[in-house]
Scaffold this active site. Structure first.
Site, short mmCIF file in Angstrom:
data_model
loop_
_atom_site.label_atom_id
_atom_site.label_comp_id
_atom_site.label_asym_id
_atom_site.label_seq_id
_atom_site.Cartn_x
_atom_site.Cartn_y
_atom_site.Cartn_z
N ASP A 110 20.44 -40.88 -12.95
CA ASP A 110 21.72 -41.38 -12.46
C ASP A 110 21.82 -41.20 -10.96
O ASP A 110 21.17 -40.32 -10.37
CB ASP A 110 22.89 -40.70 -13.18
CG ASP A 110 22.97 -39.19 -12.94
OD1 ASP A 110 21.89 -38.54 -12.90
OD2 ASP A 110 24.08 -38.67 -12.80
N ASP A 143 16.89 -39.34 -3.89
CA ASP A 143 17.63 -38.47 -4.82
C ASP A 143 17.95 -39.24 -6.10
O ASP A 143 19.03 -39.77 -6.24
CB ASP A 143 18.92 -38.00 -4.15
CG ASP A 143 19.69 -36.99 -4.97
OD1 ASP A 143 19.11 -36.41 -5.90
OD2 ASP A 143 20.89 -36.78 -4.69
N GLU A 164 23.49 -35.84 -13.88
CA GLU A 164 23.42 -34.81 -12.83
C GLU A 164 24.44 -35.07 -11.73
O GLU A 164 25.04 -34.13 -11.21
CB GLU A 164 22.01 -34.78 -12.24
CG GLU A 164 21.69 -33.50 -11.47
CD GLU A 164 22.08 -33.54 -10.00
OE1 GLU A 164 22.03 -32.50 -9.33
OE2 GLU A 164 22.43 -34.65 -9.50
N GLU A 165 24.64 -36.34 -11.40
CA GLU A 165 25.60 -36.68 -10.34
C GLU A 165 27.02 -36.73 -10.87
O GLU A 165 27.97 -36.88 -10.10
CB GLU A 165 25.24 -38.03 -9.71
CG GLU A 165 23.85 -38.10 -9.08
CD GLU A 165 23.73 -37.29 -7.80
OE1 GLU A 165 24.69 -36.58 -7.44
OE2 GLU A 165 22.67 -37.37 -7.15
N GLU A 184 14.23 -32.43 -6.94
CA GLU A 184 15.28 -32.69 -5.95
C GLU A 184 14.68 -32.76 -4.54
O GLU A 184 13.67 -32.11 -4.26
CB GLU A 184 16.34 -31.58 -6.00
CG GLU A 184 17.20 -31.59 -7.24
CD GLU A 184 18.19 -32.74 -7.29
OE1 GLU A 184 18.37 -33.43 -6.25
OE2 GLU A 184 18.77 -32.98 -8.36
N HIS A 209 22.41 -39.86 -0.63
CA HIS A 209 23.81 -40.23 -0.74
C HIS A 209 24.32 -41.04 0.45
O HIS A 209 25.52 -41.31 0.55
CB HIS A 209 24.71 -38.99 -0.94
CG HIS A 209 24.50 -38.30 -2.24
ND1 HIS A 209 25.44 -37.44 -2.79
CD2 HIS A 209 23.46 -38.30 -3.13
CE1 HIS A 209 24.99 -36.97 -3.94
NE2 HIS A 209 23.79 -37.48 -4.16
#
EC number: 3.5.1.18
Length: 379
Positions: A76, A105, A138-139, A167, A352
């Protein structure tokens, strides 16, 4: 789908592009785990699809003997936002750079997991077992993802000897940092009651703002600790103060604040909650506080498997990575209850952000590093 032959899967780029083209903005999967499952099946993995709630999860294992090495990650991603140079779900390569939401990521790292396994297998150096623990949560709230897969793995006797989370740990270049722990995270929402009244007649009111400010002052001026060898000092940050009051001459009936503490292993969520409650009783009697625990701090023993990992990555990248616990949190906080865990992935400068990216060279270098790690750990 990319070519699923063993030789083709040794290159992580086509699989990374296929994963990036799935718009798996949490909690959606958009076919990402189907793409991954096909690639893993082609390598001989046994696939377990583990949906919990509405969260897609996948656990796959190749081999049945020890030692058992596990890779962990998430398919995700966060929303892309507006203003990208290229389609955030296009998997575009331009001038040697792979663009897309999840490029660092961490969909590209998942492709590097697979390519690393394929390279080790192609070289005849893959022994023991290797598994992948992949979540789609996870997000998001992280309630039905890795934490529940870990419970399932324990119940099934699927306990790895070591787990590596992909990560993006490196700030500047591959080989900078291995994360061997994370700080805990505790949030609090504070509400202080008062009595509304006219600002010119304070004796007829009870101003909750004054009490809230006294409480916050006590909290932010208290030095929680000095840090230690592996952790920086714990940090309390006030993230919101609000009374919802549009008038300047009205004392409000209620004042609220929110805060977050990132804490090291000198504390627990329970000990910090008790401290905040005691300060509230002293400075703002009657306050109500709602706590949310994201995860406790943890530290993996820097010897043993971590030392071996640092040695291998040092040989691959020409310098010994620093062992670190900084930054936010990750799903390693759940895996630490199952087996020793560390984190190492791509350079995280663009995670991000708009135009999230990784160089193709770094992607392929990471896959090669994962292959070497597998070969050394299974030797």
């Amino acid at each position: 789908m990319p070519d699923l032959s063993l030789q083709a899967l040794t290159d992580p780029l086509p699989l990374a592009q296929a994963l990036l083209r799935c718009a798996s903005v949490t909690p959606a999967d958009a076919g990402a785990q189907d793409v991954l499952a096909e690639a893993l099946s082609a390598l001989g993995f046994t696939i377990n699809r583990l949906p919990f709630g509405e969260t897609p999860n996948l656990y796959a294992r190749l081999g049945t003997e020890g030692p058992h090495f596990c890779f962990a990650g998430h398919t995700d991603v966060v929303p892309p936002g507006e203003g990208w140079t290229f389609d955030p779900f296009g998997g575009v390569v331009a001038d040697g750079i792979l663009y897309g939401r999840g490029a660092c990521d961490m969909k590209a790292a998942i492709a590097a997991f697979v390519a690393g396994v394929a390279q080790a297998k192609d070289a005849g150096k893959l022994r023991g077992s290797v598994s992948l623990l992949i979540t789609g949560d996870e997000e998001g709230p992280a309630r039905d993802g890795t934490v529940r897969v870990v419970d399932w793995m324990r119940a099934q006797g699927e306990v790895p000897d070591f787990c590596l989370v992909g990560e993006p740990t490196n700030p500047e270049a591959l080989g900078d940092i291995i994360k061997i722990g994370r700080r805990g995270s505790l949030s609090a929402a504070i509400a202080v009651p008062g009595v509304q009244g006219h600002a010119a007649y304070p004796h007829l009111a009870d101003n909750p703002i004054h009490k809230l400010l006294a409480l916050l002052q006590a909290l932010v001026t208290h030095r929680l600790d000095e840090g230690n060898r592996w952790f920086q000092p714990s940090s309390l940050q006030v993230t919101s103060v609000d009374v919802g009051n549009p008038a300047t001459n009205v004392i409000p009936a209620r004042a609220t604040a929110k805060l977050n503490i990132r804490y090291n292993d000198a504390h627990s969520a329970a000990s910090l909650e008790a401290w905040i409650m005691a300060e509230a009783e002293r400075h703002a009697p009657g306050a109500t506080i709602a706590f949310h625990r994201t995860g406790e701090s943890f530290l993996t023993d820097p010897g043993g498997e971590v030392e071996k990992l640092a040695e291998v990555l040092g040989e691959v990248f020409g310098r010994t990575p620093k062992l670190d616990t900084g930054g936010g949190t990750s799903d390693a906080r759940f895996i630490t209850h199952l087996c020793p865990v560390a984190e190492f992935g791509l350079v995280g400068q663009s995670m991000h952000k708009l135009d999230e990216q990784t160089t193709v060279a770094d992607l392929r270098a990471l896959a090669g590093a994962y292959a070497t790690v597998l070969e050394r750990f299974s030797a």
